[in-house]
Design a protein around this motif. Structure first.
Motif, PDB file in Angstrom:
ATOM      1  N   ARG A 155       0.829  -1.210   0.000  1.00  0.00           N
ATOM      2  CA  ARG A 155       0.000   0.000   0.000  1.00  0.00           C
ATOM      3  C   ARG A 155       0.864   1.262   0.000  1.00  0.00           C
ATOM      4  O   ARG A 155       0.599   2.202  -0.759  1.00  0.00           O
ATOM      5  N   GLU A 192       0.921   4.163  -2.845  1.00  0.00           N
ATOM      6  CA  GLU A 192       0.450   5.506  -2.524  1.00  0.00           C
ATOM      7  C   GLU A 192       1.545   6.563  -2.607  1.00  0.00           C
ATOM      8  O   GLU A 192       1.258   7.741  -2.850  1.00  0.00           O
ATOM      9  N   ARG A 218      -5.589   2.404  -5.545  1.00  0.00           N
ATOM     10  CA  ARG A 218      -6.198   1.389  -4.680  1.00  0.00           C
ATOM     11  C   ARG A 218      -6.153   0.019  -5.346  1.00  0.00           C
ATOM     12  O   ARG A 218      -5.936  -1.001  -4.681  1.00  0.00           O
ATOM     13  N   TRP A 229      -2.690  -1.745  -4.954  1.00  0.00           N
ATOM     14  CA  TRP A 229      -2.363  -2.422  -3.697  1.00  0.00           C
ATOM     15  C   TRP A 229      -3.459  -3.377  -3.233  1.00  0.00           C
ATOM     16  O   TRP A 229      -3.283  -4.100  -2.253  1.00  0.00           O
ATOM     17  N   GLY A 271      -6.844  -2.511  -2.607  1.00  0.00           N
ATOM     18  CA  GLY A 271      -7.768  -1.921  -1.660  1.00  0.00           C
ATOM     19  C   GLY A 271      -9.214  -2.292  -1.876  1.00  0.00           C
ATOM     20  O   GLY A 271     -10.007  -2.250  -0.932  1.00  0.00           O
TER      21      GLY A 271
END
Length: 269
Positions: free
Chosen positions: A228, A232, A254, A257, A259
């Motif tokens: 993540r 990001e 997102r 990773w 999400g």
């Protein structure tokens, strides 16, 4: 050897634009070769949460991209993606394989593209503190030290030093991270290099011993945090915002990773 310390925005705000569609097609073709090699070894299924990104575009004609992520019993998250605008000189491609917590072999991360000169980063993503975990350092990274030194001595390869402190921290000491031109057999050199690193990595996976059950939950949590944070804090995200806007970029990050994944992680199933 002169380094390339500029940021992505600085490089792409240069006045010249060069159509690199042919180079993009070659690089993407290499990622397809590697993807086929990896998926021949692992049983994976595409996560439905990424199907919306099979093909997407910005407001202009050319900026576009593709993002597909897969998972399976042994692979937590396998990303195969690209974004860019080949006629203007900018492309960014990823092939990153994140293992499940059943073994503690490093993950593998491959990123490359055009700025419009060729840049590439090929690395084994550490899953431990290598200052302390010298067993992993000696087993997975030491065998690449001579190759790393030879790449650094190659006068046609310019070391790429990211402006991002986090990116520099995330790379191992044997990461192949350079910029170069696309003449004189450079694309074939990089193709051989990345296939060598993927083959070595697959060998490590085949030889790995299981991680004890009581260590797996923490390893899985650490892996997700690494993935993540890398997604990001990627400096190239600013280019995605310029091409596709804040909202779509947020959804793409997102997806990188996991999400919004719909298939449970191997550690949760």
């Amino acid at each position: 050897m002169q380094e390339t310390p500029e940021g992505v925005e600085e490089i792409l705000d240069r006045p010249e634009q060069i159509d690199i569609t042919a180079t993009f097609n070659t690089l993407w073709g290499i990622t397809v070769e590697l993807m086929e090699k990896i998926t021949a070894r692992f049983d994976v299924t595409r996560d439905p949460g990424t199907e919306q990104f099979e093909s997407y575009r910005g407001e202009a004609e050319h900026p576009s991209g593709h993002l597909a992520a897969f998972t399976g019993p042994e692979l937590d998250w396998l990303v195969h993606s690209w974004i860019g605008n080949p006629p203007s000189g900018f492309t960014n491609m990823h092939l990153t394989a994140w293992l499940g917590p059943h073994i503690d072999v490093p993950h593998i991360g491959i990123a490359w593209g055009t700025l419009p000169e060729l840049w590439f980063s090929i690395d084994y993503i550490p899953r431990s503190d290598l200052m302390l975990d010298t067993d992993s350092l000696d087993k997975y990274y030491a065998p690449l030290n001579q190759q790393f030194r030879e790449l650094c001595a190659d006068e046609g390869l310019r070391p790429f030093t990211s402006e991002s402190l986090y990116v520099r921290q995330a790379l191992s000491e044997v990461a192949a991270c350079h910029t170069t031109d696309t003449t004189g057999g450079r694309l074939e050199q990089i193709r051989e290099l990345v296939h060598d690193r993927v083959d070595r990595w697959l060998g490590y996976v085949d030889e790995a011993v299981p991680v004890p059950e009581d260590r797996r939950a923490q390893l899985a949590a650490d892996d997700l945090a690494r993935r993540r944070t890398l997604a990001e804090r990627d400096p190239a995200n600013i280019m995605a915002v310029r091409l596709f806007g804040e909202e779509l970029t947020g959804r793409l990050v997102r997806a990188l990773w996991g999400g919004d994944r719909q298939i449970p992680r191997p550690s949760e199933s």
